[in-house]
Design an enzyme around this catalytic site. Structure first.
Site, PDB file in Angstrom:
ATOM      1  N   CYS A  63       0.832  -1.208   0.000  1.00  0.00           N
ATOM      2  CA  CYS A  63       0.000   0.000   0.000  1.00  0.00           C
ATOM      3  C   CYS A  63       0.870   1.264   0.000  1.00  0.00           C
ATOM      4  O   CYS A  63       1.821   1.368   0.772  1.00  0.00           O
ATOM      5  CB  CYS A  63      -0.917  -0.006   1.217  1.00  0.00           C
ATOM      6  SG  CYS A  63      -2.057   1.395   1.229  1.00  0.00           S
ATOM      7  N   CYS A  67       0.437   4.638   6.962  1.00  0.00           N
ATOM      8  CA  CYS A  67      -0.201   4.525   8.286  1.00  0.00           C
ATOM      9  C   CYS A  67       0.749   3.785   9.225  1.00  0.00           C
ATOM     10  O   CYS A  67       1.129   2.628   8.958  1.00  0.00           O
ATOM     11  CB  CYS A  67      -1.514   3.776   8.161  1.00  0.00           C
ATOM     12  SG  CYS A  67      -2.550   4.405   6.810  1.00  0.00           S
ATOM     13  N   CYS A  70       0.326   0.007  10.321  1.00  0.00           N
ATOM     14  CA  CYS A  70      -0.151  -1.000   9.371  1.00  0.00           C
ATOM     15  C   CYS A  70       0.948  -1.889   8.792  1.00  0.00           C
ATOM     16  O   CYS A  70       1.961  -1.401   8.265  1.00  0.00           O
ATOM     17  CB  CYS A  70      -0.913  -0.334   8.240  1.00  0.00           C
ATOM     18  SG  CYS A  70      -1.726  -1.523   7.160  1.00  0.00           S
ATOM     19  N   CYS A 107     -16.798  -9.013   5.317  1.00  0.00           N
ATOM     20  CA  CYS A 107     -16.101  -7.744   5.086  1.00  0.00           C
ATOM     21  C   CYS A 107     -14.839  -7.998   4.274  1.00  0.00           C
ATOM     22  O   CYS A 107     -14.009  -8.822   4.665  1.00  0.00           O
ATOM     23  CB  CYS A 107     -15.692  -7.109   6.416  1.00  0.00           C
ATOM     24  SG  CYS A 107     -17.052  -6.935   7.572  1.00  0.00           S
ATOM     25  N   CYS A 138     -19.724  -5.827   3.317  1.00  0.00           N
ATOM     26  CA  CYS A 138     -18.953  -4.649   3.737  1.00  0.00           C
ATOM     27  C   CYS A 138     -17.634  -4.678   2.978  1.00  0.00           C
ATOM     28  O   CYS A 138     -17.065  -5.752   2.777  1.00  0.00           O
ATOM     29  CB  CYS A 138     -18.694  -4.707   5.243  1.00  0.00           C
ATOM     30  SG  CYS A 138     -17.680  -3.330   5.852  1.00  0.00           S
ATOM     31  N   CYS A 198     -19.325   2.361   8.406  1.00  0.00           N
ATOM     32  CA  CYS A 198     -18.597   1.657   9.461  1.00  0.00           C
ATOM     33  C   CYS A 198     -17.359   2.501   9.704  1.00  0.00           C
ATOM     34  O   CYS A 198     -16.485   2.600   8.828  1.00  0.00           O
ATOM     35  CB  CYS A 198     -18.231   0.248   8.997  1.00  0.00           C
ATOM     36  SG  CYS A 198     -17.160  -0.623  10.165  1.00  0.00           S
ATOM     37  N   ARG A 270     -18.157  -2.296  17.619  1.00  0.00           N
ATOM     38  CA  ARG A 270     -17.429  -3.553  17.416  1.00  0.00           C
ATOM     39  C   ARG A 270     -16.166  -3.621  18.268  1.00  0.00           C
ATOM     40  O   ARG A 270     -15.310  -2.729  18.212  1.00  0.00           O
ATOM     41  CB  ARG A 270     -17.062  -3.750  15.945  1.00  0.00           C
ATOM     42  CG  ARG A 270     -16.322  -5.084  15.709  1.00  0.00           C
ATOM     43  CD  ARG A 270     -16.053  -5.362  14.248  1.00  0.00           C
ATOM     44  NE  ARG A 270     -17.290  -5.466  13.518  1.00  0.00           N
ATOM     45  CZ  ARG A 270     -17.526  -4.862  12.352  1.00  0.00           C
ATOM     46  NH1 ARG A 270     -16.593  -4.164  11.779  1.00  0.00           N
ATOM     47  NH2 ARG A 270     -18.689  -5.006  11.753  1.00  0.00           N
TER      48      ARG A 270
HETATM   49  N1  SAM Z   1      -6.696   0.665   3.118  1.00  0.00           N
HETATM   50  C1  SAM Z   1      -7.974   0.908   3.629  1.00  0.00           C
HETATM   51  C2  SAM Z   1      -7.995   1.968   4.703  1.00  0.00           C
HETATM   52  O1  SAM Z   1      -6.969   2.268   5.286  1.00  0.00           O
HETATM   53  O2  SAM Z   1      -9.078   2.487   4.953  1.00  0.00           O
HETATM   54  C3  SAM Z   1      -8.644  -0.346   4.170  1.00  0.00           C
HETATM   55  C4  SAM Z   1      -7.817  -1.343   4.964  1.00  0.00           C
HETATM   56  S1  SAM Z   1      -7.154  -0.759   6.522  1.00  0.00           S
HETATM   57  C5  SAM Z   1      -6.139  -2.097   6.968  1.00  0.00           C
HETATM   58  C6  SAM Z   1      -8.568  -0.812   7.616  1.00  0.00           C
HETATM   59  C7  SAM Z   1      -8.384  -0.424   9.057  1.00  0.00           C
HETATM   60  O3  SAM Z   1      -7.694  -1.444   9.755  1.00  0.00           O
HETATM   61  C8  SAM Z   1      -7.569   0.815   9.388  1.00  0.00           C
HETATM   62  O4  SAM Z   1      -8.293   2.001   9.221  1.00  0.00           O
HETATM   63  C9  SAM Z   1      -7.229   0.590  10.847  1.00  0.00           C
HETATM   64  O5  SAM Z   1      -8.225   1.151  11.676  1.00  0.00           O
HETATM   65  C10 SAM Z   1      -7.235  -0.924  10.975  1.00  0.00           C
HETATM   66  N2  SAM Z   1      -5.896  -1.448  11.260  1.00  0.00           N
HETATM   67  C11 SAM Z   1      -4.900  -1.589  10.375  1.00  0.00           C
HETATM   68  N3  SAM Z   1      -3.789  -2.085  10.969  1.00  0.00           N
HETATM   69  C12 SAM Z   1      -4.114  -2.256  12.271  1.00  0.00           C
HETATM   70  C13 SAM Z   1      -3.395  -2.744  13.396  1.00  0.00           C
HETATM   71  N4  SAM Z   1      -2.107  -3.124  13.306  1.00  0.00           N
HETATM   72  N5  SAM Z   1      -4.020  -2.809  14.592  1.00  0.00           N
HETATM   73  C14 SAM Z   1      -5.326  -2.422  14.682  1.00  0.00           C
HETATM   74  N6  SAM Z   1      -6.046  -1.956  13.660  1.00  0.00           N
HETATM   75  C15 SAM Z   1      -5.453  -1.859  12.461  1.00  0.00           C
HETATM   76 FE1  SF4 Z   2      -2.833   1.196   3.362  1.00  0.00          FE
HETATM   77 FE2  SF4 Z   2      -2.763  -0.019   5.725  1.00  0.00          FE
HETATM   78 FE3  SF4 Z   2      -3.080   2.612   5.600  1.00  0.00          FE
HETATM   79 FE4  SF4 Z   2      -5.093   1.003   4.781  1.00  0.00          FE
HETATM   80  S1  SF4 Z   2      -4.288   1.177   6.864  1.00  0.00           S
HETATM   81  S2  SF4 Z   2      -4.323   2.838   3.756  1.00  0.00           S
HETATM   82  S3  SF4 Z   2      -3.884  -0.719   3.935  1.00  0.00           S
HETATM   83  S4  SF4 Z   2      -1.253   1.479   4.919  1.00  0.00           S
END
Ligand code: SAM
Ligand code: SF4
Ligand code: DTB
Length: 333
Positions: A63, A67, A70, A107, A138, A198, A270
């Site tokens: 990606c 973040c 992530c 989802c 979802c 959501c 949730r």
């Molecule tokens: N890329 C899209 C986004 O960021 O909206 C969808 C996938 S992203 C992985 C979805 C959500 O997963 C993030 O907004 C975050 O809240 C959650 N998430 C991701 N990594 C996480 C982690 N290590 N621990 C807890 N929640 C996490």
């Molecule tokens: Fe990409 Fe992870 Fe951020 Fe979603 S949470 S935008 S998958 S880096």
């Protein structure tokens, strides 16, 4: 004993919360806070019903966003390889297995910054296929344009997940490749297209309690409260900037759930990521404090979640039942 803290009228969800009011809720004595949240929970839901969702990563890793929590960002060395968007048949086979395993909602998550129009037909076919199985649908695909939200709705999409994740003030410490307004814009497009929202966030990212209150303020002052409100406890991923973050602890996590229940009383809250490192007793406290949804299945997107058998035993011991109808339809007047 009486407390001079904001009173919540359970029958009238508010959109005019202030940060001070929400911080005051966090500061209530624990038993008072949980009692209030449990009372509001009963006003809108059967407290013995839990909405059960299954999650599948349909496009993992690589990606372009950064973040800090992530595993799937290409900016960090996490050992999660990038893969292509899954085939429709493979996704539908996973959905069938999820339904057979008792999931009520399926989802699908993609490690994208935004949805590209070239991927829209394939994702729409996945949504339509899952919907045809009789499950709620979802997806979480990053930012959306208005026409994409409309197309997903037409394909049979029920919910779009798009988290605000933390307070506006802390957001820039966690991700710099987009801003809070980008998230709000997509949420607005999702709602305008008639999709259910959501939207929630993550705790244990090094934020302060004020930031946690700030996230809930942002959610509770949206023109439309989230229909589904996930609270994730950070799954620390080695290699990410937040891989060494300290947990807020179970008591603070329960407070977060309880305050979410109070400020967004009609939302399905949730108990999302993080159950794998929580005791059964902590999860029970979360349900008592107003959580009424969870992900089942031994993997979330890339990190672990309890085994199905473990959760089945928890449901049996707590006398919980899977929610069978759409949560919005269980709401009494
Ligand atoms: N890329 C899209 C986004 O960021 O909206 C969808 C996938 S992203 C992985 C979805 C959500 O997963 C993030 O907004 C975050 O809240 C959650 N998430 C991701 N990594 C996480 C982690 N290590 N621990 C807890 N929640 C996490
Ligand atoms: Fe990409 Fe992870 Fe951020 Fe979603 S949470 S935008 S998958 S880096
Ligand atoms: C949400 O709030 N949590 C889910 C879902 N929405 C997409 C994702 C949790 C991901 C946890 C980290 C991982 O498994 O990679």
């Amino acid at each position: 004993m009486a407390f001079d803290n904001p009173q919540v009228d359970p029958a009238h969800p508010r959109h005019d919360w202030t940060l001070e009011e929400i911080e005051a809720l966090f500061e209530l004595p624990f038993s008072e806070l949980v009692f209030r949240a449990a009372t509001v929970h009963r006003r809108w839901f059967d407290p013995n019903e839990v909405q059960v969702s299954r999650l599948l990563s349909i496009k993992t890793g690589g990606c372009p966003e950064n973040c800090g929590y992530c595993s799937q960002s290409q900016s960090f060395e996490t050992g999660v390889p990038a893969s292509r968007l899954m085939d429709i048949d493979a996704v539908l086979a996973e959905a069938r297995a999820a339904k057979d395993g008792g999931a009520q909602r399926f989802c699908m998550g993609a490690a994208w910054r935004d949805l590209k129009d070239r991927d829209l037909p394939k994702v729409s076919a996945m949504v339509a296929g899952v919907k045809a199985m009789g499950m709620e649908t979802c997806v979480t695909l990053g930012m959306l344009e208005p026409h994409q939200a409309v197309a997903l709705k037409a394909a049979g999409l029920d919910y779009y997940n798009h988290n605000l994740d933390t307070s506006p003030e802390y957001y820039g410490k966690v991700v710099t490749t987009r801003n809070y307004q980008d998230r709000l814009d997509t949420l607005n497009r999702v709602h305008e297209a008639g999709l259910k929202t959501c939207c929630g966030g993550i705790v244990s990212m090094g934020e302060t309690r004020r930031d946690r209150a700030g996230l809930l303020l942002a959610l509770a002052t949206l023109p439309h409260h989230p229909d589904s409100l996930p609270i994730n406890d950070l799954m620390p991923v080695p290699g990410t900037p937040l891989g060494g973050s300290k947990s807020v602890g179970g008591i603070e996590f329960v407070r977060m759930i309880a305050v979410a229940r109070l400020v967004c009383p009609k939302a399905v809250v949730r108990l999302s990521a993080g159950r794998d490192h929580m005791s059964r007793e902590l999860q029970a406290l979360c349900f008592l404090a107003g959580a009424n949804s969870m992900f089942v299945g031994n993997v979330l997107l890339t990190t672990p979640n309890p085994e199905l058998d473990t959760d089945a035993a928890l449901f049996a011991d707590l006398g919980l039942r899977p929610m069978t109808m759409d949560a919005g339809e269980t709401v009494s007047a």
